[in-house]
Design a protein around this motif. Sequence first.
Motif, PDB file in Angstrom:
ATOM      1  N   LYS A   1       4.627  82.123  29.060  1.00  0.00           N
ATOM      2  CA  LYS A   1       3.871  82.703  27.947  1.00  0.00           C
ATOM      3  C   LYS A   1       4.523  83.983  27.425  1.00  0.00           C
ATOM      4  O   LYS A   1       4.604  84.193  26.220  1.00  0.00           O
TER       5      LYS A   1
ATOM      6  N   ALA B   1       2.490  77.359  26.661  1.00  0.00           N
ATOM      7  CA  ALA B   1       1.815  78.417  27.416  1.00  0.00           C
ATOM      8  C   ALA B   1       1.207  79.470  26.498  1.00  0.00           C
ATOM      9  O   ALA B   1       0.150  80.029  26.800  1.00  0.00           O
ATOM     10  N   LYS B   2       1.839  79.721  25.376  1.00  0.00           N
ATOM     11  CA  LYS B   2       1.310  80.717  24.430  1.00  0.00           C
ATOM     12  C   LYS B   2      -0.044  80.297  23.860  1.00  0.00           C
ATOM     13  O   LYS B   2      -0.802  81.136  23.397  1.00  0.00           O
TER      14      LYS B   2
END
Length: 111
Positions: A71, A84-85
């Motif tokens: 992330k 992941a972001k």
Amino acid sequence: MVFMNARLLAVLLLCGLSPLSIAAANDKQAQRLAASCASCHGTAGVAVNNSLPVLAGQSKENIISSMQAFKSGARPATVMQQLAKGYTEEQIVLIATYFAGLKTVEAGAVK
């Protein structure tokens, strides 16, 4: 703090939400979130072609750490950085808890 937790529990119980029903709701949400991992990591957290890391049975802490690194961009990847972001920290914890609770699968046999 104890008073606040007792008060929160009382409110939840009055609303018909027991700690068990909250846990069940979290389990369902975790399963839904983890389903997005299946296309690469397999439906049980084990990729069919063994080219990707096994998620099933990994420690919760390891999965959280990896997801946070993806992330933030600290761990380079082609796809995982973007995926992941899109997750909140709470969602990452739910996913990690879900996969940590799965049994590892090797050669088609559950251990």
